[in-house]
Design a protein around this motif. Structure first.
Motif, PDB file in Angstrom:
ATOM      1  N   SER A   8      15.805 -94.920 120.685  1.00 35.18           N
ATOM      2  CA  SER A   8      15.093 -94.728 119.817  1.00 35.18           C
ATOM      3  C   SER A   8      15.208 -93.304 119.338  1.00 35.18           C
ATOM      4  N   SER A   9      15.796 -93.173 118.065  1.00 33.82           N
ATOM      5  CA  SER A   9      16.120 -91.577 117.603  1.00 33.82           C
ATOM      6  C   SER A   9      14.850 -90.684 118.008  1.00 33.82           C
ATOM      7  N   GLU A  10      13.919 -90.715 118.060  1.00 33.20           N
ATOM      8  CA  GLU A  10      13.025 -88.968 118.543  1.00 33.20           C
ATOM      9  C   GLU A  10      13.787 -88.715 119.679  1.00 33.20           C
ATOM     10  N   PRO A  11      13.831 -87.636 119.771  1.00 38.46           N
ATOM     11  CA  PRO A  11      13.775 -87.383 120.931  1.00 38.46           C
ATOM     12  C   PRO A  11      13.321 -87.270 122.387  1.00 38.46           C
ATOM     13  N   THR A  12      13.701 -87.310 123.372  1.00 39.97           N
ATOM     14  CA  THR A  12      12.793 -87.782 124.662  1.00 39.97           C
ATOM     15  C   THR A  12      12.275 -86.255 124.871  1.00 39.97           C
ATOM     16  N   GLN A  13      11.072 -86.380 125.674  1.00 37.10           N
ATOM     17  CA  GLN A  13      10.178 -85.289 125.974  1.00 37.10           C
ATOM     18  C   GLN A  13      10.109 -85.189 127.258  1.00 37.10           C
ATOM     19  N   ARG A  14      10.528 -84.559 128.262  1.00 35.64           N
ATOM     20  CA  ARG A  14      10.367 -83.964 129.538  1.00 35.64           C
ATOM     21  C   ARG A  14       8.879 -84.623 130.310  1.00 35.64           C
ATOM     22  N   VAL A  15       8.174 -85.174 131.171  1.00 33.41           N
ATOM     23  CA  VAL A  15       6.958 -84.954 131.222  1.00 33.41           C
ATOM     24  C   VAL A  15       7.295 -84.772 132.812  1.00 33.41           C
ATOM     25  N   ASP A  16       6.221 -83.608 133.263  1.00 29.47           N
ATOM     26  CA  ASP A  16       5.421 -83.568 134.736  1.00 29.47           C
ATOM     27  C   ASP A  16       4.686 -83.875 135.827  1.00 29.47           C
ATOM     28  N   VAL A  17       5.302 -85.316 136.350  1.00 29.81           N
ATOM     29  CA  VAL A  17       4.425 -85.581 137.031  1.00 29.81           C
ATOM     30  C   VAL A  17       3.589 -85.175 138.123  1.00 29.81           C
ATOM     31  N   ARG A  18       4.087 -83.830 138.333  1.00 28.72           N
ATOM     32  CA  ARG A  18       3.046 -83.277 139.344  1.00 28.72           C
ATOM     33  C   ARG A  18       2.088 -82.628 138.887  1.00 28.72           C
ATOM     34  N   LEU A  19       1.880 -82.597 137.144  1.00 29.60           N
ATOM     35  CA  LEU A  19       0.689 -82.223 136.851  1.00 29.60           C
ATOM     36  C   LEU A  19      -0.651 -83.392 136.788  1.00 29.60           C
TER      37      LEU A  19
END
Length: 82
Positions: A8-19
């Motif tokens: 994907s040309s979209e920037p990757t978003q980080r996700v916090d799986v602790r939330l």
């Protein structure tokens, strides 16, 4: 054949799986609590139903962030549409 091109040309978003998030949908007269549960992204959720005591334990165990009023004052018999 291998490439170094991202899918994907979209920037990757980080996700916090602790939330972890909970939004109560309904507290039924039969004691069941219908709610949405999500991990990381609050807008991506699954709908679950547990007895009230199990729901409280679930929330405590997962240290959830509530996305609703923690004690909604609407109770239904489970027969009405939301």
């Amino acid at each position: 054949m291998t490439t170094d091109t991202p899918l994907s040309s979209e920037p990757t978003q980080r996700v916090d799986v602790r939330l972890k998030y909970v939004r109560v949908l309904e507290r039924r007269a039969d004691g069941l609590v219908s709610f949405e549960f999500s991990i990381g992204w609050p807008e991506l959720a699954v709908e679950l139903m547990l007895p009230a005591a199990a729901f409280d334990e679930f929330c405590a165990r997962h240290e959830v962030i509530r996305r609703d009023d923690p004690s909604p004052d609407h109770t239904t018999t489970g027969d009405q549409p939301r």
